[in-house]
Each structure stands twice: as structure tokens, then as C-alpha cells.
Scaffold this motif. Structure first.
Motif, PDB file in Angstrom:
ATOM      1  N   ARG A 217      36.171  43.989  64.555  1.00 52.76           N
ATOM      2  CA  ARG A 217      35.319  43.469  65.639  1.00 52.76           C
ATOM      3  C   ARG A 217      33.870  43.315  65.208  1.00 52.76           C
ATOM      4  NH1 ARG A 217      32.291  41.808  69.242  1.00 52.76           N
ATOM      5  NH2 ARG A 217      32.316  42.424  71.402  1.00 52.76           N
ATOM      6  N   TYR A 218      33.334  44.289  64.493  1.00 48.27           N
ATOM      7  CA  TYR A 218      31.897  44.311  64.219  1.00 48.27           C
ATOM      8  C   TYR A 218      31.503  44.007  62.777  1.00 48.27           C
ATOM      9  CZ  TYR A 218      31.469  46.331  68.852  1.00 48.27           C
ATOM     10  OH  TYR A 218      31.526  46.533  70.205  1.00 48.27           O
TER      11      TYR A 218
ATOM     12  N   GLY B 248      14.822  37.250  67.163  1.00 49.23           N
ATOM     13  CA  GLY B 248      14.027  38.192  67.944  1.00 49.23           C
ATOM     14  C   GLY B 248      14.559  39.609  67.931  1.00 49.23           C
ATOM     15  N   LEU B 249      15.627  39.864  67.183  1.00 49.28           N
ATOM     16  CA  LEU B 249      16.172  41.217  67.111  1.00 49.28           C
ATOM     17  C   LEU B 249      15.624  41.928  65.879  1.00 49.28           C
ATOM     18  CD1 LEU B 249      18.070  43.501  68.008  1.00 49.28           C
ATOM     19  CD2 LEU B 249      19.826  42.458  66.592  1.00 49.28           C
ATOM     20  N   ALA B 250      14.879  42.993  66.120  1.00 43.05           N
ATOM     21  CA  ALA B 250      14.413  43.868  65.046  1.00 43.05           C
ATOM     22  C   ALA B 250      14.718  45.299  65.471  1.00 43.05           C
ATOM     23  CB  ALA B 250      12.922  43.686  64.798  1.00 43.05           C
ATOM     24  N   GLN B 251      15.297  46.074  64.588  1.00 39.76           N
ATOM     25  CA  GLN B 251      15.618  47.464  64.871  1.00 39.76           C
ATOM     26  C   GLN B 251      14.876  48.343  63.888  1.00 39.76           C
ATOM     27  OE1 GLN B 251      19.893  46.949  64.374  1.00 39.76           O
ATOM     28  NE2 GLN B 251      20.173  47.366  66.553  1.00 39.76           N
ATOM     29  N   CYS B 252      14.696  49.588  64.265  1.00 34.60           N
ATOM     30  CA  CYS B 252      13.942  50.506  63.432  1.00 34.60           C
ATOM     31  C   CYS B 252      14.733  51.794  63.224  1.00 34.60           C
ATOM     32  CB  CYS B 252      12.606  50.810  64.118  1.00 34.60           C
ATOM     33  SG  CYS B 252      11.543  51.926  63.197  1.00 34.60           S
ATOM     34  N   TYR B 253      14.642  52.323  62.033  1.00 29.40           N
ATOM     35  CA  TYR B 253      15.257  53.605  61.686  1.00 29.40           C
ATOM     36  C   TYR B 253      14.230  54.394  60.903  1.00 29.40           C
ATOM     37  CZ  TYR B 253      18.197  56.991  59.277  1.00 29.40           C
ATOM     38  OH  TYR B 253      18.730  58.143  58.776  1.00 29.40           O
ATOM     39  N   GLU B 254      13.930  55.605  61.349  1.00 28.53           N
ATOM     40  CA  GLU B 254      12.964  56.440  60.637  1.00 28.53           C
ATOM     41  C   GLU B 254      13.677  57.172  59.511  1.00 28.53           C
ATOM     42  OE1 GLU B 254       9.735  60.035  61.319  1.00 28.53           O
ATOM     43  OE2 GLU B 254      10.842  59.248  63.030  1.00 28.53           O
TER      44      GLU B 254
ATOM     45  N   LEU C 173      23.156  53.225  62.284  1.00 28.64           N
ATOM     46  CA  LEU C 173      23.354  52.699  63.625  1.00 28.64           C
ATOM     47  C   LEU C 173      24.526  53.430  64.243  1.00 28.64           C
ATOM     48  CD1 LEU C 173      22.872  50.470  65.837  1.00 28.64           C
ATOM     49  CD2 LEU C 173      24.659  49.184  64.676  1.00 28.64           C
ATOM     50  N   LEU C 174      24.331  53.989  65.420  1.00 31.80           N
ATOM     51  CA  LEU C 174      25.408  54.652  66.152  1.00 31.80           C
ATOM     52  C   LEU C 174      25.799  53.752  67.318  1.00 31.80           C
ATOM     53  CD1 LEU C 174      23.900  58.240  66.286  1.00 31.80           C
ATOM     54  CD2 LEU C 174      25.632  57.383  64.715  1.00 31.80           C
ATOM     55  N   ARG C 175      27.091  53.555  67.492  1.00 35.49           N
ATOM     56  CA  ARG C 175      27.582  52.713  68.583  1.00 35.49           C
ATOM     57  C   ARG C 175      28.804  53.386  69.187  1.00 35.49           C
ATOM     58  NH1 ARG C 175      28.785  47.828  65.986  1.00 35.49           N
ATOM     59  NH2 ARG C 175      26.796  46.925  66.569  1.00 35.49           N
ATOM     60  N   ASP C 176      28.831  53.579  70.504  1.00 35.80           N
ATOM     61  CA  ASP C 176      30.001  54.124  71.183  1.00 35.80           C
ATOM     62  C   ASP C 176      31.041  53.019  71.340  1.00 35.80           C
ATOM     63  OD1 ASP C 176      28.770  56.587  71.448  1.00 35.80           O
ATOM     64  OD2 ASP C 176      27.948  56.112  73.417  1.00 35.80           O
TER      65      ASP C 176
END
Length: 92
Positions: free
Chosen positions: A80-81, A46-52, A66-69
Motif C-alpha cells: 500500500r505505502y 507543499g509537503l515538508a516533514q521534519c525529524y530531529e 515515520l510512524l504510521r498506525d
């Protein structure tokens, strides 16, 4: 994001869609994800992400970001990721 049932394996896929909006692109991606899950016997999480994308797809074009703090230092962040030892990838 997909889970290969019975294997403990997760799969991330990047697909390209031409749509008038982010919501439209997500709808197209989710429909394709449902078909992919049915065809391959995996579970769509169920995870879908979008990038223009601003570039036309071709050599060197950016197709995802993808930006992650995180307070983690670079080596710990990668462990970790992205490089926890469970990846199925060929050595380069």
C-alpha cells in the motif's frame, strides 16, 4: 514531495538541515524545495516533514523516521505505502 509534471511521477527527497527548531528546519527545507522545483521544472506539493536526528550523520545514523498506525498486515502495508509497483528503483 514533488510531482514531475506530465509524467505522473512523484519524488520524495530527504535533506539534512541544521536549525534551532523544527519550524526553522522546515523553513530551510521549503526554501530549498522551491529552488529545486524551479531548477528542475517539477512541482513542489507543499509537503515538508521534519525529524530531529539525535545522531551525528555518518554510517548507520538515523536521518528519518515515520510512524504510521495501520491495521494492515506487513505485506499489505508495504504494498500500500512503499512497494506498489510504481517505484523507479534499481533491483538490489
Amino acid at each position: 514531495m514533488f510531482r514531475w509534471t506530465g509524467r505522473g511521477t512523484y519524488e520524495e527527497r530527504i535533506t539534512l538541515w541544521r536549525a534551532a527548531s523544527a519550524a526553522g528546519a522546515i523553513a530551510l527545507a521549503e526554501a530549498e524545495a522551491a529552488g529545486y522545483a524551479e531548477d528542475t521544472g517539477v512541482e513542489y506539493t507543499g509537503l515538508a516533514q521534519c525529524y530531529e536526528a539525535v545522531d551525528v550523520p555518518g554510517p548507520g545514523a538515523e536521518v528519518f523516521s515515520l510512524l504510521r498506525d495501520s491495521p494492515l498486515e506487513p505485506d499489505a502495508y508495504l504494498d500500500r505505502y512503499f512497494d506498489d509497483g510504481g517505484e523507479r528503483q534499481l533491483p538490489v
